[in-house]
Scaffold this motif. Structure first.
Motif, mmCIF file in Angstrom:
data_model
loop_
_atom_site.group_PDB
_atom_site.id
_atom_site.type_symbol
_atom_site.label_atom_id
_atom_site.label_comp_id
_atom_site.label_asym_id
_atom_site.label_seq_id
_atom_site.Cartn_x
_atom_site.Cartn_y
_atom_site.Cartn_z
ATOM 1 N N VAL A 57 49.596 39.271 30.824
ATOM 2 C CA VAL A 57 50.609 39.812 30.317
ATOM 3 C C VAL A 57 51.961 38.836 30.630
ATOM 4 O O VAL A 57 51.994 38.691 31.970
ATOM 5 C CB VAL A 57 51.046 41.269 30.767
ATOM 6 N N VAL A 58 52.682 38.446 29.443
ATOM 7 C CA VAL A 58 53.995 37.684 30.192
ATOM 8 C C VAL A 58 54.928 38.743 30.294
ATOM 9 O O VAL A 58 55.312 39.502 29.551
ATOM 10 C CB VAL A 58 54.318 36.905 28.948
ATOM 11 N N GLU A 59 55.161 38.970 31.662
ATOM 12 C CA GLU A 59 56.279 40.009 31.898
ATOM 13 C C GLU A 59 57.811 39.771 31.765
ATOM 14 O O GLU A 59 58.341 40.587 31.386
ATOM 15 C CB GLU A 59 56.111 40.263 33.585
ATOM 16 N N THR A 60 58.198 38.720 31.717
ATOM 17 C CA THR A 60 59.676 38.445 31.498
ATOM 18 C C THR A 60 60.178 37.549 30.431
ATOM 19 O O THR A 60 59.255 36.709 30.074
ATOM 20 C CB THR A 60 60.171 37.552 32.824
ATOM 21 N N GLU A 61 61.162 37.637 30.200
ATOM 22 C CA GLU A 61 61.767 36.962 28.661
ATOM 23 C C GLU A 61 61.802 35.408 28.956
ATOM 24 O O GLU A 61 61.734 34.841 27.897
ATOM 25 C CB GLU A 61 63.241 37.429 28.325
ATOM 26 N N ASP A 62 61.947 35.039 30.235
ATOM 27 C CA ASP A 62 61.892 33.615 30.562
ATOM 28 C C ASP A 62 60.460 32.806 30.661
ATOM 29 O O ASP A 62 60.285 31.753 30.870
ATOM 30 C CB ASP A 62 62.736 33.129 31.731
ATOM 31 N N GLY A 63 59.430 33.789 30.736
ATOM 32 C CA GLY A 63 58.082 33.452 30.790
ATOM 33 C C GLY A 63 57.517 32.988 32.043
ATOM 34 O O GLY A 63 56.576 32.667 32.194
ATOM 35 N N ASN A 64 58.457 32.881 33.056
ATOM 36 C CA ASN A 64 58.100 32.428 34.323
ATOM 37 C C ASN A 64 57.483 33.559 35.311
ATOM 38 O O ASN A 64 56.688 33.215 36.252
ATOM 39 C CB ASN A 64 59.446 32.060 35.275
ATOM 40 N N LEU A 65 57.013 34.626 34.737
ATOM 41 C CA LEU A 65 56.417 35.796 35.601
ATOM 42 C C LEU A 65 55.345 36.161 34.708
ATOM 43 O O LEU A 65 55.463 36.789 33.364
ATOM 44 C CB LEU A 65 57.076 36.900 36.045
ATOM 45 N N LYS A 66 53.975 35.966 35.025
ATOM 46 C CA LYS A 66 52.667 36.562 34.134
ATOM 47 C C LYS A 66 52.116 37.408 35.162
ATOM 48 O O LYS A 66 51.875 37.129 36.390
ATOM 49 C CB LYS A 66 52.104 35.466 33.735
ATOM 50 N N THR A 67 51.604 38.753 34.668
ATOM 51 C CA THR A 67 50.525 39.476 35.414
ATOM 52 C C THR A 67 49.306 38.986 34.925
ATOM 53 O O THR A 67 48.930 39.368 33.601
ATOM 54 C CB THR A 67 50.855 40.972 35.110
ATOM 55 N N LEU A 120 41.716 43.720 39.415
ATOM 56 C CA LEU A 120 43.138 43.555 40.428
ATOM 57 C C LEU A 120 44.121 43.147 39.478
ATOM 58 O O LEU A 120 43.680 42.211 38.469
ATOM 59 C CB LEU A 120 42.638 42.630 41.449
ATOM 60 N N LEU A 121 45.438 43.409 39.732
ATOM 61 C CA LEU A 121 46.615 42.586 39.221
ATOM 62 C C LEU A 121 47.083 42.003 40.144
ATOM 63 O O LEU A 121 47.545 42.309 41.334
ATOM 64 C CB LEU A 121 47.553 43.878 38.399
ATOM 65 N N PHE A 122 47.499 40.812 39.715
ATOM 66 C CA PHE A 122 48.661 39.918 40.429
ATOM 67 C C PHE A 122 49.594 39.329 39.498
ATOM 68 O O PHE A 122 49.399 38.733 38.377
ATOM 69 C CB PHE A 122 47.816 38.714 40.945
ATOM 70 N N THR A 123 50.822 39.769 39.910
ATOM 71 C CA THR A 123 52.037 39.005 39.139
ATOM 72 C C THR A 123 52.407 37.978 39.724
ATOM 73 O O THR A 123 52.930 38.016 40.948
ATOM 74 C CB THR A 123 53.272 40.091 39.024
ATOM 75 N N VAL A 124 52.473 36.748 38.867
ATOM 76 C CA VAL A 124 52.671 35.368 39.483
ATOM 77 C C VAL A 124 53.973 35.023 39.001
ATOM 78 O O VAL A 124 53.923 34.579 37.841
ATOM 79 C CB VAL A 124 51.438 34.500 39.465
ATOM 80 N N PHE A 125 54.948 34.336 39.953
ATOM 81 C CA PHE A 125 55.933 33.452 39.519
ATOM 82 C C PHE A 125 55.513 32.072 39.532
ATOM 83 O O PHE A 125 55.040 31.586 40.563
ATOM 84 C CB PHE A 125 57.259 33.687 40.465
ATOM 85 N N ALA A 153 49.297 43.586 42.998
ATOM 86 C CA ALA A 153 50.137 44.369 42.306
ATOM 87 C C ALA A 153 49.451 45.666 41.794
ATOM 88 O O ALA A 153 50.099 46.593 41.328
ATOM 89 C CB ALA A 153 50.689 43.676 41.072
ATOM 90 N N SER A 154 48.105 45.785 41.797
ATOM 91 C CA SER A 154 47.500 46.817 41.252
ATOM 92 C C SER A 154 47.250 47.790 42.596
ATOM 93 O O SER A 154 47.082 47.521 43.639
ATOM 94 C CB SER A 154 45.845 46.630 40.737
ATOM 95 N N SER A 155 47.007 49.304 42.338
ATOM 96 C CA SER A 155 47.054 50.244 43.336
ATOM 97 C C SER A 155 45.462 50.194 43.442
ATOM 98 O O SER A 155 44.707 50.006 42.655
ATOM 99 C CB SER A 155 47.546 51.477 42.927
ATOM 100 N N PRO A 156 44.896 50.614 44.973
ATOM 101 C CA PRO A 156 43.628 51.079 45.064
ATOM 102 C C PRO A 156 43.101 51.913 44.073
ATOM 103 O O PRO A 156 41.873 52.152 43.931
ATOM 104 C CB PRO A 156 43.616 51.481 46.480
ATOM 105 N N THR A 157 44.034 52.930 43.521
ATOM 106 C CA THR A 157 43.505 54.172 42.862
ATOM 107 C C THR A 157 43.096 53.353 41.264
ATOM 108 O O THR A 157 42.531 54.108 40.529
ATOM 109 C CB THR A 157 44.732 55.015 42.583
ATOM 110 N N GLU A 158 43.577 52.124 40.960
ATOM 111 C CA GLU A 158 43.074 51.539 39.588
ATOM 112 C C GLU A 158 41.756 50.640 40.076
ATOM 113 O O GLU A 158 42.082 49.587 40.472
ATOM 114 C CB GLU A 158 44.382 50.630 39.148
ATOM 115 N N GLU A 159 40.734 51.424 39.532
ATOM 116 C CA GLU A 159 39.587 50.540 39.950
ATOM 117 C C GLU A 159 39.077 49.815 38.662
ATOM 118 O O GLU A 159 39.352 50.066 37.774
ATOM 119 C CB GLU A 159 38.638 51.884 39.949
ATOM 120 N N GLY A 160 38.319 48.963 39.132
ATOM 121 C CA GLY A 160 37.734 47.971 38.336
ATOM 122 C C GLY A 160 38.330 46.502 37.991
ATOM 123 O O GLY A 160 37.728 45.700 37.220
#
Lengths: 282, 357
Positions: free
Chosen positions: A20-30, A76-81, A67-74
């Motif tokens: 997922v592209v998180e920010t309008e500048d495209g510099n952060l993706k999850t 992992l999320l990483f939001t990377v600059f 970035a994901s909670s242990p309660t979200e199973e299956g």
């Protein structure tokens, strides 16, 4: 062949499941990652605030907060600059490609002990909301374990806020107070306007039986402390998460030390009181 | 503990027998072929394989390099993986298949260098590579009879006749040798070497006397145990903010030779190498003297100034490490003093730190 001890240097293979592209500048993706091996998936267990090494074979490794909670199973999320060699290479990768994950590493926020039963104030700026997202989701999933939860989150512009769909959903919940702010007026924005420290001063969360988790640029943290201190917050109630250059993630290679402690092993989460006892080498 | 008496011929027989199934290393004389070398010592000893019945050079001080390379090689391959298109295992990390599994014996290791392995074992306790290298390497130490000019082993808790880290400790007495067999690995070596005669009671007392005599020759400026405790009790910020750091750092050129030659400097970097479709992730020595060591992708550098880096190295050795693990991270070998191009003397730094109130 000499048998080796359990090898902490070998990453688990994982596939990029979604981007997922998180920010309008495209510099952060999850990046949503799924560990390929069923055994690895079953063994994986993390605490909000921990991080992992993302490993791009042939390029290198980077420490990134989970970035994901242990309660979200299956998954992992990483939001990377996008900032250096490895993050740039990761940003160029596509869904379905293989990466490595080494972790979880570090201590994380004490969600199951010191923070339990407390009123929680989450203060974040810019893209430092990632492990706080994990923490918030964990707390909402175990809502009864915590008192009042307040979230103060700001970015320069509306387009630089992370997790915008979730922010909207959280704003509608009645068991959570959210204050989302941007630095300057922007067309189409009818929410709060002002810097995070200013908003924190206006919200003035009570320090009574409370803990604050603050992540953001150093300048934001610096100016957020005085308004909190003015209303009675003390350094042992304030939790911060550090970032330093890291290599091994085991507290051995020496890169991330802040005086006698290793950010990778003893941190990354420290109370402000703990940090007052250390040199400012971060 | 078993104590054996050997003649030089017995030792030579041991070395030859060990070399049949193991790699035997010892200090051998090397000569610098580089005529531009500014090193004063054009000829020096360093670790080399003992072949054809060669006897290690034990007369003149320490070998140029420490023995950390046998436990923490430069570089160590952490894993490999394929990068080939269509390979289902592409980018899957695997422990290297062609690890160097040869058993090794290090002969002629001085007490300071032997002790360094024990000190490095503290941070590397759970490191699979270090432990595998340790398991396959035996140390046959030789206690000291003369003191090197830059030696200060006693100040930091060692001893010129110490046996810490050794599997067999050999002491020369006039024209023969005494061998204390300390570990099972040492016992195994004695068997493989073809044994030797048990020392007599009189010989054992001579060994004790000789050791006590050498010990007394090596003076120490202070009680080492007391110095260690004093340093642990000192306030971190009092040491960190001591006035002498900037003056000390002024002359340092951040060349890193001290860290590379230090037996107990163990910081490392990890990088990937790609050759012909195979990726190797390697680790190799890094140095906290280098500005890149802490540089972050954002450009921020927590130890961007030289004084911060110089301070970090000494604080790590004399404060951070002892606070965490117990002993100083220094064996007093003096290599950094000998090779520093600007004459920074770690003994002076230790003295200055101990004087901080």
């Amino acid at each position: 062949m000499t048998t080796l001890l359990p090898n902490p240097y070998i990453p688990y293979p994982a596939r990029i499941d979604d981007i997922v592209v998180e920010t309008e500048d495209g510099n952060l993706k999850t990046f949503r990652l799924v560990l390929e091996d069923e055994g690895d998936r079953a063994r994986w267990s993390h605490v909000p605030g921990q991080f992992a090494m993302l490993s791009l074979a042939g390029v290198g490794e980077i420490p990134i907060g989970i970035a994901s909670s242990p309660t979200e199973e299956g998954f992992l999320l990483f939001t990377v600059f996008r900032a250096g060699v490895v993050t740039t290479a990761l940003h160029q990768m596509d869904i379905g490609e293989r990466v490595g994950v080494r972790g979880p590493l570090g201590n994380g926020f004490p969600v199951d002990n010191d923070l339990k039963g407390k009123n929680i104030v989450i203060i974040a700026g810019g893209f430092a909301f990632t492990t706080l997202r994990a923490t918030l989701l964990y707390m909402l999933a175990n809502r009864g374990d915590y008192g009042k939860i307040t979230v103060i989150y700001g970015a320069r512009t509306p387009g630089l806020l992370l997790y915008r769909d979730e922010l909207k959903a959280w704003a509608e919940r009645d068991d959570l107070d959210t204050y989302i702010t941007i630095d300057r007026e922007a067309p189409g924005w009818d929410g709060l306007v002002g810097f995070v420290p200013t908003v924190a001063g206006q919200v003035a969360p009570s320090p009574e039986n409370a803990a604050a988790l603050i992540c953001g640029p150093p300048i934001m943290i610096k100016f957020t402390m005085p308004p909190l201190e003015k209303i009675g917050w003390t350094d042992d109630q304030v939790y911060l998460s550090l970032e330093n250059r890291m290599k091994c993630g085991q507290g051995v290679c020496g890169h991330c030390n802040v005086g006698p402690v290793y950010v990778c092993k003893d941190g990354p989460v420290f109370t402000r009181a703990q940090l007052q006892g250390l040199p400012t080498e971060f | 503990m078993k104590v054996l008496r050997l003649d030089k011929a017995d030792l030579e027989r041991w070395f030859v027998n060990w070399a049949k199934t193991r790699e035997v290393y010892g200090p051998l004389r090397q000569s610098s072929s580089d005529s531009k070398s500014i090193s004063v010592n054009k000829s020096y000893t360093d670790w080399a394989i003992l072949k054809d019945g060669k006897f290690p050079e034990l007369g003149t001080g320490l070998p140029k390099s420490p023995i950390k390379k046998f436990f923490f090689p430069q570089p160590e391959t952490l894993f490999t993986c394929s990068k080939r298109k269509g390979d289902p295992d592409a980018f899957v990390f695997k422990e290297p298949e062609n690890r160097d599994n040869a058993r090794k014996v290090l002969v002629g290791v001085r007490p300071c260098d032997a002790r360094s392995v024990e000190l490095n074992n503290l941070p590397f306790e759970k490191d699979p590579y270090f432990q595998a290298n340790r398991a396959k390497t035996a140390i046959v130490g030789f206690t000291c009879r003369d003191r090197c000019q830059t030696c200060f082993c006693k100040e930091v808790g060692g001893s010129p006749v110490g046996t810490e880290g050794m599997d067999i400790a050999v002491t020369q007495l006039d024209d023969f040798y005494m061998a204390e067999v300390i570990t099972e690995k040492g016992e195994e070596l004695v068997q493989e070497g073809g044994g030797a005669s048990e020392a007599s009671g009189e010989e054992i007392s001579r060994l004790k006397e000789s050791k006590a005599q050498v010990e007394s020759l090596f003076s120490s400026m202070s009680d080492p145990a007391q110095a260690l405790e004093a340093m642990k009790a000192k306030d971190l910020f009092a040491l960190y903010n001591a006035p002498f750091w900037s003056q000390l750092a002024d002359s340092c050129i951040n060349c890193g030779i001290c860290t590379f030659l230090c037996p107990t400097c163990y910081c490392f970097d990890i990088q990937d190498e790609v050759v012909k479709g195979t990726i190797r992730r390697i680790r190799y020595y890094d140095s906290c003297m280098f500005p890149l060591f802490t540089l972050q992708a954002s450009g921020h550098n927590p130890r961007g100034q030289k004084v911060q880096r110089v301070r970090n190295r000494f604080m790590h050795k004399f404060k951070y490490f002892p606070d965490r693990f117990g002993p100083f991270s220094c064996v007093g070998c003096g290599r950094c003093i000998r090779e520093c191009p600007v004459n920074i003397d770690i003994r002076e730094v230790l003295k200055d730190l101990l004087a901080v109130e």
